[in-house]
Design a protein around this motif. Structure first.
Motif, PDB file in Angstrom:
ATOM      1  N   LEU B  25      -2.538   4.388  11.886  1.00 36.02           N
ATOM      2  CA  LEU B  25      -3.570   4.763  10.913  1.00 36.02           C
ATOM      3  C   LEU B  25      -4.722   3.773  11.050  1.00 36.02           C
ATOM      4  O   LEU B  25      -4.493   2.558  11.038  1.00 36.02           O
ATOM      5  CB  LEU B  25      -3.025   4.655   9.486  1.00 36.02           C
ATOM      6  CG  LEU B  25      -2.620   5.937   8.765  1.00 36.02           C
ATOM      7  CD1 LEU B  25      -1.380   6.512   9.423  1.00 36.02           C
ATOM      8  CD2 LEU B  25      -2.338   5.634   7.304  1.00 36.02           C
ATOM      9  N   ALA B  26      -5.911   4.302  11.193  1.00 36.11           N
ATOM     10  CA  ALA B  26      -7.078   3.416  11.289  1.00 36.11           C
ATOM     11  C   ALA B  26      -7.510   3.006   9.884  1.00 36.11           C
ATOM     12  O   ALA B  26      -7.237   3.724   8.920  1.00 36.11           O
ATOM     13  CB  ALA B  26      -8.213   4.154  11.983  1.00 36.11           C
ATOM     14  N   PRO B  27      -8.183   1.859   9.746  1.00 35.18           N
ATOM     15  CA  PRO B  27      -8.681   1.458   8.422  1.00 35.18           C
ATOM     16  C   PRO B  27      -9.607   2.528   7.859  1.00 35.18           C
ATOM     17  O   PRO B  27     -10.435   3.091   8.587  1.00 35.18           O
ATOM     18  CB  PRO B  27      -9.452   0.164   8.695  1.00 35.18           C
ATOM     19  CG  PRO B  27      -8.894  -0.367   9.969  1.00 35.18           C
ATOM     20  CD  PRO B  27      -8.493   0.825  10.773  1.00 35.18           C
ATOM     21  N   GLY B  82      -1.022  -1.382  -2.262  1.00 33.81           N
ATOM     22  CA  GLY B  82      -0.799  -0.757  -3.567  1.00 33.81           C
ATOM     23  C   GLY B  82       0.201   0.380  -3.424  1.00 33.81           C
ATOM     24  O   GLY B  82       0.159   1.115  -2.428  1.00 33.81           O
ATOM     25  N   MET B  83       1.122   0.494  -4.383  1.00 40.98           N
ATOM     26  CA  MET B  83       2.126   1.559  -4.284  1.00 40.98           C
ATOM     27  C   MET B  83       2.125   2.417  -5.546  1.00 40.98           C
ATOM     28  O   MET B  83       2.133   1.882  -6.662  1.00 40.98           O
ATOM     29  CB  MET B  83       3.509   0.951  -4.048  1.00 40.98           C
ATOM     30  CG  MET B  83       3.679   0.411  -2.634  1.00 40.98           C
ATOM     31  SD  MET B  83       5.353  -0.103  -2.281  1.00 40.98           S
ATOM     32  CE  MET B  83       5.198  -1.880  -2.457  1.00 40.98           C
ATOM     33  N   PRO B 157      -6.352  -3.159   0.371  1.00 43.00           N
ATOM     34  CA  PRO B 157      -7.022  -2.324   1.373  1.00 43.00           C
ATOM     35  C   PRO B 157      -6.187  -1.088   1.732  1.00 43.00           C
ATOM     36  O   PRO B 157      -6.696  -0.174   2.376  1.00 43.00           O
ATOM     37  CB  PRO B 157      -7.135  -3.257   2.584  1.00 43.00           C
ATOM     38  CG  PRO B 157      -6.079  -4.287   2.388  1.00 43.00           C
ATOM     39  CD  PRO B 157      -5.843  -4.409   0.926  1.00 43.00           C
ATOM     40  N   LEU B 158      -4.907  -1.090   1.328  1.00 42.66           N
ATOM     41  CA  LEU B 158      -4.007   0.018   1.689  1.00 42.66           C
ATOM     42  C   LEU B 158      -3.287   0.514   0.442  1.00 42.66           C
ATOM     43  O   LEU B 158      -2.759  -0.280  -0.341  1.00 42.66           O
ATOM     44  CB  LEU B 158      -2.974  -0.486   2.717  1.00 42.66           C
ATOM     45  CG  LEU B 158      -1.846   0.449   3.108  1.00 42.66           C
ATOM     46  CD1 LEU B 158      -2.375   1.719   3.793  1.00 42.66           C
ATOM     47  CD2 LEU B 158      -0.859  -0.256   4.043  1.00 42.66           C
ATOM     48  N   VAL B 188     -10.687   2.376   1.079  1.00 39.73           N
ATOM     49  CA  VAL B 188      -9.238   2.146   0.960  1.00 39.73           C
ATOM     50  C   VAL B 188      -8.500   3.113   1.901  1.00 39.73           C
ATOM     51  O   VAL B 188      -8.818   4.305   1.946  1.00 39.73           O
ATOM     52  CB  VAL B 188      -8.758   2.373  -0.491  1.00 39.73           C
ATOM     53  CG1 VAL B 188      -7.240   2.218  -0.601  1.00 39.73           C
ATOM     54  CG2 VAL B 188      -9.459   1.422  -1.435  1.00 39.73           C
ATOM     55  N   THR B 189      -7.561   2.589   2.667  1.00 34.07           N
ATOM     56  CA  THR B 189      -6.722   3.422   3.525  1.00 34.07           C
ATOM     57  C   THR B 189      -5.603   4.004   2.669  1.00 34.07           C
ATOM     58  O   THR B 189      -4.974   3.265   1.893  1.00 34.07           O
ATOM     59  CB  THR B 189      -6.112   2.572   4.661  1.00 34.07           C
ATOM     60  OG1 THR B 189      -7.166   1.869   5.308  1.00 34.07           O
ATOM     61  CG2 THR B 189      -5.360   3.428   5.657  1.00 34.07           C
TER      62      THR B 189
END
Lengths: 318, 225
Positions: B25-27, B82-83, B157-158, B188-189
């Motif tokens: 997965l790219a940013p 982040g989840m 960022p993810l 944000v990815t």
């Protein structure tokens, strides 16, 4: 504010934030314990008894030891003179002995005085009346000075007295006190072993209590882990709970020992007065009190730390 | 941002949950991860969030090799990921603001900054007025938005989302997807695991499909009509 400035400001704030977080956790842990008073009371009472038992026994052995030291100090050497020595010779010998530096006091117990004492205490009046004469020798009761009261000095004095031509037998009244002291030391060793075993029990009680707390808050811990909380962050409230348990248990233990000492104070005084003695009980000294509180707190901390660490290790990804 | 290379995850009791999975997965990408129940979607997310470690293969997230990341670094990794969960995973005895504040408190931020950023996150998901409420007083959709606010409050960022619309009706699902799209627009990815085919088909994002632990399809993003 630029990024660098903000980061620097944050770094300066870290100790303050950390301290505030510690204080918040400590108070929150205490609050949680107070919100469940009955289980908290039961755990604290269990810990209190576990700390009070060795603590109380320690104080008792200190008192017995002090009593034995007093007995030893008062113990005299009894020198039984050969039957041919009459009281006048004994008085001269006593005067010579009083000049020695390792002798504080010499009392001559004449044959008649000895017989009268023996008659009064033995209850063998009829038998003594049937004797043709007084079979008892003259006795010198010798009290060493308090400073020379150690075992080697007393042995030296006893050997010197035994070498005197007038001496038939030297008896040291402190022999039984030494045997008693050896028994007290054995008891003290036993108290140390009991303290170690109960310390382990305390560790297990706190550990198990905290383990149950962890079970109750398993979801919360899981969520904290998911949002990036470190082990130290997760451990903190539980460790403070353990600290409070230990400290409160230590306080209860101190109270139990103080109440126990107050309860036995009057009977001990009565027993002492029967022996024409004054024996003030030695209570909880500040170092013993601090040790009971400190050991309780330390074991509470350790027990909780181990319980949380165990849980955290089990929840790490394989 | 994320790279899976020959990743296999085997559970002693269940066997292989993932078999030789490769993807990247790219940013700034927003990607759906789909497949039937038990296909391995949640396992992929757990591996990225370091809730599990791979049995074989290499996973790199933001340049970090997760297989070699020491246990003491895991919390710091999770702060950058982040989840969001289907069951929200909120603390029911705390307020909405406390729940959203949790990642910042755990990161050691001061109370003023925690409150400011948590309120900003709640504002982003439209729940600022509920900051003092307990999560149980909110609807399922609102609870999910609280979960999202908590996931983004640390500005990771993810963002990983495991069936974020699983318990929601279609309108609320759209609201949530709209929120995700807005986060994606600011860089944000996002990797969103879902088996809601209708939702996937109606959105133009790249879609990875898993079946029995294997990556069986990698459909590129479609052009918006």
């Amino acid at each position: 504010m630029t990024g660098r400035r903000r980061r620097t400001a944050r770094l300066h704030e870290l100790p303050k934030v950390w301290l505030r977080h510690q204080a918040q956790n400590a108070l929150a842990a205490l609050g949680r314990l107070l919100r469940t008073p009955l289980p908290t009371l039961m755990t604290v009472a269990m810990l209190g008894v576990a700390i009070a038992l060795p603590g109380g026994l320690f104080v008792v052995t200190i008192n017995i030891k002090a009593l034995a030291v007093g007995w030893e100090r008062d113990a005299a050497l009894s020198v039984f003179l050969v039957p041919s020595v009459v009281e006048a010779d004994a008085e001269r010998l006593a005067a010579r002995l009083r000049e020695r530096r390792d002798v504080a006091e010499v009392r001559v117990i004449g044959r008649d005085e000895a017989l009268a004492e023996f008659r009064a205490y033995s209850g063998l009046e009829d038998v003594l009346a049937g004797l043709p004469g007084n079979p008892l020798p003259v006795v010198l009761s010798i009290v060493p000075p308090p400073a020379a009261g150690d075992a080697a000095a007393l042995e030296g004095l006893a050997a010197a007295l035994e070498r005197l031509p007038e001496t038939d037998l030297v008896r040291h009244d402190a022999d039984w006190v030494h045997r008693f002291q050896a028994l007290v030391e054995l008891a003290q060793r036993g108290v140390s072993i009991l303290a170690s075993v109960l310390g382990l029990a305390l560790l297990l009680i706190v550990g198990n209590t905290i383990r149950l707390e962890i079970e109750n808050r398993r979801d919360e811990i899981r969520i904290q882990e998911l949002v990036g909380a470190t082990n130290a962050f997760i451990r903190r409230p539980f460790v403070y709970a353990g600290l409070w348990y230990g400290l409160l248990g230590g306080l209860v233990a101190c109270l139990l020992v103080i109440v126990g000492l107050l309860l036995i104070q009057a009977p001990v005084s009565r027993v002492a007065s029967l022996y024409q003695a004054d024996f003030p009980l030695i209570g909880l000294s500040l170092p013993v009190l601090a040790a009971m509180l400190g050991i309780g707190t330390l074991l509470g901390y350790l027990g909780s730390w181990l319980a949380v660490s165990w849980h955290l290790r089990a929840s790490k990804p394989e | 941002m994320i790279r899976f290379e020959h990743v296999t995850k085997r559970y002693p009791a269940r066997g292989d949950a993932l078999r030789d999975v490769n993807f990247a997965l790219a940013p700034g990408e927003m990607v759906f991860l789909t497949g039937h129940s038990g296909a391995g979607k949640s396992t992929v997310l757990k591996l990225i969030g370091l809730l599990e470690r791979p049995t074989r293969g290499q996973i790199r997230v933001a340049g970090r090799d997760l297989a070699r990341l020491p246990a003491r670094r895991i919390p710091y990794h999770r702060r950058e990921v982040g989840m969001v969960f289907q069951d929200h995973r909120l603390l029911v005895d705390r307020t909405v603001l406390d729940n959203v504040s949790l990642p910042l408190v755990a990161a050691g931020l001061g109370p003023e900054e925690v409150a400011r950023r948590a309120r900003a996150a709640l504002k982003q998901v439209g729940l600022l007025r509920h900051e003092a409420a307990c999560p149980v007083a909110l609807s399922s959709g609102e609870q999910q938005r609280v979960g999202i606010a908590r996931a983004i409050v640390g500005r990771p960022p993810l963002l990983l989302a495991d069936e974020p619309t699983g318990n929601l009706d279609p309108d609320l699902s759209w609201e949530i997807m709209d929120l995700f799209a807005r986060f994606n627009q600011v860089g944000v990815t996002l990797l969103i695991a879902t088996h809601d085919i209708a939702l996937i088909r109606s959105l133009p994002y790249r879609t990875l499909t898993l079946s029995d632990g294997r990556l069986v399809s990698d459909a590129p993003p479609r052009r918006r009509r």
